[in-house]
Structures are given as C-alpha cells and as structure tokens.
Design an enzyme around this catalytic site. Structure first.
Site, PDB file in Angstrom:
ATOM      1  N   GLU A   1       0.833  -1.201   0.000  1.00 45.96           N
ATOM      2  CA  GLU A   1       0.000   0.000   0.000  1.00 45.96           C
ATOM      3  C   GLU A   1       0.873   1.260   0.000  1.00 45.96           C
ATOM      4  O   GLU A   1       1.788   1.382   0.810  1.00 45.96           O
ATOM      5  CB  GLU A   1      -0.897  -0.005   1.248  1.00 45.96           C
ATOM      6  CG  GLU A   1      -1.940  -1.118   1.220  1.00 45.96           C
ATOM      7  CD  GLU A   1      -2.176  -1.757   2.580  1.00 45.96           C
ATOM      8  OE1 GLU A   1      -1.319  -1.620   3.465  1.00 45.96           O
ATOM      9  OE2 GLU A   1      -3.211  -2.428   2.740  1.00 45.96           O
TER      10      GLU A   1
ATOM     11  N   SER B   1      -5.953  -4.267  -0.154  1.00 46.71           N
ATOM     12  CA  SER B   1      -6.482  -5.628  -0.336  1.00 46.71           C
ATOM     13  C   SER B   1      -5.428  -6.599   0.173  1.00 46.71           C
ATOM     14  O   SER B   1      -4.820  -7.340  -0.593  1.00 46.71           O
ATOM     15  CB  SER B   1      -6.745  -5.918  -1.817  1.00 46.71           C
ATOM     16  OG  SER B   1      -7.529  -4.918  -2.417  1.00 46.71           O
ATOM     17  N   GLU B   2      -5.200  -6.589   1.487  1.00 50.46           N
ATOM     18  CA  GLU B   2      -4.069  -7.332   2.039  1.00 50.46           C
ATOM     19  C   GLU B   2      -4.124  -8.823   1.711  1.00 50.46           C
ATOM     20  O   GLU B   2      -3.102  -9.437   1.395  1.00 50.46           O
ATOM     21  CB  GLU B   2      -3.978  -7.141   3.554  1.00 50.46           C
ATOM     22  CG  GLU B   2      -3.538  -5.743   3.979  1.00 50.46           C
ATOM     23  CD  GLU B   2      -4.686  -4.797   4.235  1.00 50.46           C
ATOM     24  OE1 GLU B   2      -5.845  -5.162   3.909  1.00 50.46           O
ATOM     25  OE2 GLU B   2      -4.451  -3.690   4.756  1.00 50.46           O
TER      26      GLU B   2
ATOM     27  N   ASP C   1      -0.237  -5.121  12.740  1.00 53.08           N
ATOM     28  CA  ASP C   1      -1.618  -5.342  13.187  1.00 53.08           C
ATOM     29  C   ASP C   1      -2.508  -5.762  12.012  1.00 53.08           C
ATOM     30  O   ASP C   1      -3.444  -6.538  12.172  1.00 53.08           O
ATOM     31  CB  ASP C   1      -2.184  -4.066  13.799  1.00 53.08           C
ATOM     32  CG  ASP C   1      -1.202  -3.387  14.735  1.00 53.08           C
ATOM     33  OD1 ASP C   1      -1.438  -3.396  15.940  1.00 53.08           O
ATOM     34  OD2 ASP C   1      -0.178  -2.855  14.244  1.00 53.08           O
TER      35      ASP C   1
ATOM     36  N   HIS D   1      -2.923  -0.470  16.453  1.00 49.48           N
ATOM     37  CA  HIS D   1      -1.886   0.030  15.537  1.00 49.48           C
ATOM     38  C   HIS D   1      -0.497   0.019  16.151  1.00 49.48           C
ATOM     39  O   HIS D   1       0.426   0.590  15.597  1.00 49.48           O
ATOM     40  CB  HIS D   1      -2.203   1.471  15.105  1.00 49.48           C
ATOM     41  CG  HIS D   1      -3.400   1.588  14.221  1.00 49.48           C
ATOM     42  ND1 HIS D   1      -4.659   1.331  14.648  1.00 49.48           N
ATOM     43  CD2 HIS D   1      -3.513   1.919  12.916  1.00 49.48           C
ATOM     44  CE1 HIS D   1      -5.519   1.515  13.655  1.00 49.48           C
ATOM     45  NE2 HIS D   1      -4.846   1.873  12.595  1.00 49.48           N
TER      46      HIS D   1
END
Lengths: 336, 342
Positions: free
Chosen positions: A29, A53-54, A79, A123
């Site tokens: 990303e 879109s991991e 995370d 996070h």
C-alpha cells in the site's frame, strides 16, 4: 564508516540487493510514495502500489515467490496482518512441509510494528511471538540500523518466508508519518542508538538465528529484542551505579531462536529477565524460560512484557510497554 | 418529512467546529499519534445520521468523530477521550480511531473495511431483537477493495439484512489515487452482489438526506441493503500532517527533503535502465503535481460552506446559529481541558 537512520539503512540494503537480483520486486500500500527513492532507481515495474487488499496482495506475494520471484511485500502495520493471516498461517508457512521439502515460498513480508507514540491498541502491537508460533515462518526484529540492513539482506537470501519487523519508534519515516506528523510539539522516547548508527560501506547479511551480546554482565542476563534491547541497556546502565552488573542479549531473530546463545549467557549469571514488548502470555518470554529449562539450567526468572491491550493515552501506554523503570524493578527482584 | 436545512447545517457546523478545535489540540501536541478528521464529509454524515432513531446502529471507520457527535454522544466525553483522559468516552483506552458508544450502538475500527462485517452483524441482531432498526456502515472508497467489505455486501444481500453501506468517496486510498488501484465501477460491484445502489453528490446534504431516507426506509421495511456512493473531499488529506498536503502547503520547505535523496537515488549505478527510472520519476512528480491541483484545496468543495450559502438569505438567524454553535464548542473544550488529571 557510514552512519544511517534505521529505515534509510534497511532501504539501502534492499536497494543493494535489488541491484544484484532482478527477481526482487517490491509492492504494498502506498509504496510509490513510501519507497519513492527505490521507485526512481528501479522503475515502476519493480516498485508498485497495491489496493488496500491485504489478503490478495500478500497471498499473491507468497505464490509469486513460489513461482520464482523474490517479492518484498509491505504492509502499513503488523496489526493489519490480522486481515490476511491466512496467507502466512495456512500457505507461506506450509508450502515447504506440504511439498515434502521440494518447494518453498521465499517471500519477505516487511511490516512496521511496535508502540510508544500514542496510536492505540490496534496500531501498535508487536506480534512477533504470535507469528513465531507458526512453524515455517522466520521472524526478524532488528534493533539497530546495521542489523536492519544486514537482516534485510539475509531475508532476501533466505529460502523461505520471512517476516521482517521494523519498529516504528526506530524508523524516522514511520514515526514522522504516524506519530509526529512533522510536529515539533510532540516528543517520543526514541532510543538514539537504534534510530541512527554506523553501517558498513557494503552490506553483508547478518546471519538469521544469531543473537548478539550488546552488553556483558555477571549478575543478571536480560534477553530482549527490538526497542526492548535499548530500554534494557538504559536500565543496565542505571543499575551499574547500584553495583548490579547486567548483561543484555539482543536476539535479533525471534524464530529461529538462538537457543545456544541464550543458554550460554543465562548459565553464567543464573538470573534471566526477559524484556518483551509483545504480549506476556503464551509468547516469547515463556518460550525463553522453556529454552533454559529444557537445557537443565537452573536460574531465577522474571519478565517485563506487555500484559494488556495497549492503551491510547500516552501516560497509560508508557506504563503498559516495558520501561526502564519496570526493567530496573525486575532486575532488583531477581537480585533479592 | 425532511428536516429543514437549518437543522442539518447545525449538525454539520457542530462537527466542523469540534474537529477544527481537535486539529488545534493536535498541532499543539496535546493529542499524540495519528488524527483522521472528517472535515469535508460532514454532509454525508449529517444526511445519513439525521435519518437514524433509537435502536439503529453505526459501524464507523477511523474518522468516526463526526458521526458520534451528530448522533448525540456527549462532545465533552469525546474531547476528553481524544486527550487521553481516564474519564473520556472510552477511559482513554481507545482514542479517535477506536471510539465506542454502547448506548448508541456505535463502534469504530481502524481496520479498513471492518465496518462491513460489523454493520452486517448489527443488522442481524436488529432482525431478531429490534425489528425495524437498521445498521449503517461508513467507509471510504479505499475500503471497497477490501475483501471483507465485499463479502459483507453479499451476506447482507442473501440474508436481506437492513444495512446501509455508505461509501464516502474522496478518490484516494491513503496516498494512492483510487482509480489507479480499483478495477471496474463501485456501483456495479454492489449491484453484482445484489445490493441496490444510489449515487449522490456528497457535498450536498439535502441530496444525501433524501437518498439516505429512501434507503433506510427500504431497510426498515425488510427490503434489504442499499449501497450509497457519495463523493466528497477531505481537506486535510488522509490524516493531520499528511505529507502530500504538507508539500502542497509549503513546497519550498518540504521539497528539498524529498528531492535530494530522490536525485541521489536516481543517479546511483545499478538498477533499471534510464527509461524505467524516468518512468518512476514521472510517477513521483505526477503525484506531487496532483496534490497541488487537488480538489481538496478548492473551498468550493466544502459542504459546510455550500449549505451555508443557501442560508445566507436569512443573515440574522444564520449568525445567531453560528454564534451559538461556536459558544457551545468553546464551552465543550473549556470543560474538556479543565481538571487535567495529574
């Protein structure tokens, strides 16, 4: 000897490897912005951005690695591996075993980790113990620029999936992006030796699975990783004035653990304090006690870890993450 | 019967003034870490939230402050949460990305796309426990590439769940232009999953309210989910201190730090042929230039200013409302900053 910042060193080693090996490609990303210096040297074909879109791009990275590429897949934070854990848990880690040792997935997953700048419990996690729990994954956590670059090079030469965790408190770019936003009105407790340091002229791999003794000490051995190493070194320095001699072993690799190095230093002092920014239960700290016990070494043992969800409030966060104060208390407890 | 524009403007103004005060606290260093504001999307939030009633639920993203304020959550509690105080909305544990109000069935997440499954679950509970209630999912266009959101639309479709999927489309997925990472059309995606769609100008609060009213009444009466595609801008970019906005605001200050390593890198031996390097450079330059020409920088896109313009014909009432709103927000932050815990 050159001196570099933490992320600068990792990028520099990555660039050296990319220049040597055209099969290394980089995606994730916002990568065209975040790795723009690599983009202008290696071109948009090898440095590319992805949608958020991991599952798709990490899963694709695993299979691309199986099919001959050397992908470095980046994600904003460890995370967020929660979104795409399947690619690691059920695929990357299993390929070599399932294929009877005939096939591997040499993908490098580069993810920022860790807290200390007020981003809250979704996070700022460390999660290296959670990842290392899965057989088949190599998990690296550098604590200095030199180890950052050297371990990145080793990861790119390793014949299997590697999770490369880049602590945000050490990273000049991540801390600015996510913490300060270029403000001068906030300060963070950044370990100076971790954020900037000497690096070799030409990068050589730092061997995976090899711990490094940052400080020798005869009374207590602290074993740690990442920012915890620096907190431990600060504590060791402070405890010197109390006449307590504390050694600090930097694991550098969480999986595979350098069992021999841990056993050697703990056998000398007979006292083990684990400093682990990751969660206390069912993780690295417990694993290290097993490493020592399985070798028949008897020692006093304590640990300073993160026990709960990391609070958003800075003051609460500082109390939750391992601190010099808590480490000193842990050492004194072992000395009683 | 739609609420009058004054009511909607009051909601939007409250949120805007609140978030401007938050931005100041952030710049002053009283708030650490990331800060994602909803400035620019107030018309979407107001148009939707003004249609909600007791029992309705909201699944919020990482910029959920506006929705919570408009829903009626105590602004002092929100402010004290952002300041990390133990008596904040979530005890100082959550911060702005993880705001929760059980009372209002509102839950935030900093995980992009997580609003989809959450809204589906809230809607499922509504079907059993609170018939006639709905669940809203607020998310951005970046989330439309997240699998779990697409799966949730399908689930809502096949289970006929009372979900209103609200896509606040600002054209950006963090620092990446959505068009560069998104195949096909968003409306067509939703339609392909059997979800009804409606597209509106998200800067126009009346248009949003009417679209939301129809969709929410559909959901209440058991006719299933709707996808709202609403276009807006985020004035601050993805978060406060956003690098691309900083470049646009202070090019002379910011550019050397970017240009010098970039130049050194492009000149280093080893790597791609010149043609590919130039292509890489073009990508970076285009990105910077697009920031300079960004619609985020055009005040004509400000939804608060747009609705205000239509109310200017009644200046006395307008100024009264604005003075009152400002006083309320000043009071909120005066209270929030009082009694700082030691």
């Amino acid at each position: 000897m050159r001196s570099m910042l933490f992320t600068q060193a990792i990028d520099d080693a990555l660039a050296q490897a990319m220049a040597d090996n055209p099969r290394i490609i980089l995606f994730g990303e916002d990568i065209p912005l975040l790795r723009r210096n690599l983009l202008v040297r290696f071109g948009p074909g090898r440095v590319r951005g992805t949608p958020i879109s991991e599952s798709a791009f990490l899963g694709a990275g695993v299979a691309a690695a199986m099919a001959g590429l050397r992908p470095v897949v980046e994600m904003y934070m460890v995370d967020f591996l929660g979104v795409c854990a399947d690619a690691l848990l059920n695929h990357a880690s299993k390929i070599e075993a399932f294929s009877g040792g005939k096939w591997t997935a040499p993908v490098v997953v580069r993810v920022p980790c860790g807290g200390g700048y007020g981003d809250g419990g979704q996070h700022e996690q460390s999660l290296w113990g959670w990842l290392a729990h899965i057989p088949g994954l190599t998990v690296l956590v550098p604590s200095t620029p030199a180890d950052g670059g050297g371990l990145m090079l080793a990861a790119l030469q390793h014949d299997g999936p590697v999770i490369f965790l880049e602590h945000k408190l050490l990273s000049e770019t991540w801390l600015e992006f996510l913490g300060s936003g270029a403000r001068s009105t906030v300060q963070y407790d950044v370990p100076a030796d971790g954020a900037k340091g000497p690096v070799p002229q030409n990068w050589e791999p730092v061997p995976i699975g090899k711990a490094f003794l940052r400080r020798a000490g005869g009374d207590v051995t602290i074993v740690s990783v990442g920012v915890g190493v620096h907190r431990a070194l600060e504590a060791a320095q402070a405890l010197e004035t109390e006449g307590i001699s504390v050694g600090v072993l930097d694991l550098r690799t969480v999986s595979p653990l350098d069992n021999a190095a841990v056993r050697e230093v703990v056998a000398l002092t007979g006292r083990l304090l684990v400093v682990d920014e990751d969660y206390e239960g069912f993780g690295l700290s417990g694993e290290l006690s097993a490493v020592v016990l399985e070798a028949g070494i008897s020692c006093k043992y304590a640990r300073v870890c993160t026990q709960t969800t990391i609070p958003y409030a800075r003051q609460l966060e500082d109390q939750t993450l391992p601190s010099k104060l808590r480490i000193c208390a842990g050492v004194r407890q072992l000395m009683q | 019967m739609p609420p009058d524009l004054w009511t909607l403007y009051a909601l939007m103004l409250k949120s805007r003034l609140f978030e401007e005060a938050v931005a100041k606290l952030w710049h002053d260093g009283l708030i650490s870490g990331e800060m994602h504001l909803g400035t620019g999307e107030e018309a979407i939030i107001a148009g939707v939230v003004a249609n909600l009633r007791e029992g309705d639920a909201m699944a919020l993203d990482h910029r959920g402050t506006a929705a919570l304020l408009m829903r009626g959550v105590d602004p002092v509690l929100v402010a004290r949460e952002l300041l990390g105080y133990p008596d904040g909305l979530c005890g100082g544990m959550g911060g702005h990305m993880h705001l929760f109000s059980k009372e209002y069935l509102a839950a935030s997440s900093g995980i992009v796309g997580a609003e989809g499954p959450a809204a589906a679950g809230f809607a499922l509970a509504a079907q059993y426990l609170r018939p006639g209630s709905v669940a809203i999912a607020f998310f951005g266009d970046g989330a439309m590439n997240q699998g779990m959101l697409m799966e949730s639309m399908n689930l809502a479709s096949v289970w006929n769940l009372p979900v209103f999927f609200v896509c606040k489309d600002d054209g950006w997925a963090i620092t990446t232009k959505s068009v560069e990472v998104t195949g096909g059309g968003l409306n067509e995606r939703a339609q392909g999953l059997g979800v009804a769609t409606v597209e509106v100008d998200g800067r126009d609060v009346s248009a949003v309210w009417e679209a939301a009213h129809i969709a929410i009444e559909r959901a209440r009466s058991g006719q299933g989910p709707t996808f709202l595609h609403a276009h807006c801008v985020h004035f601050e970019g993805h978060l406060l201190g956003f690098p691309m906005v900083r470049i646009a605001d202070h090019p002379l200050r910011e550019m050397p730090g970017i240009a010098i390593p970039l130049t050194l890198s492009i000149l280093r031996p080893g790597g791609a042929p010149l043609r590919d390097r130039l292509a890489g450079l073009r990508t970076v330059v285009a990105s910077v230039l697009s920031t300079m020409r960004d619609p985020r920088r055009d005040s004509a896109n400000d939804p608060v200013a747009r609705v205000r313009a239509t109310l200017e014909s009644v200046p006395v009432r307008l100024h009264e409302l604005e003075d009152q709103s400002q006083k309320e927000i000043d009071h909120v932050f005066a209270s929030a900053l009082m009694e700082v815990p030691s």
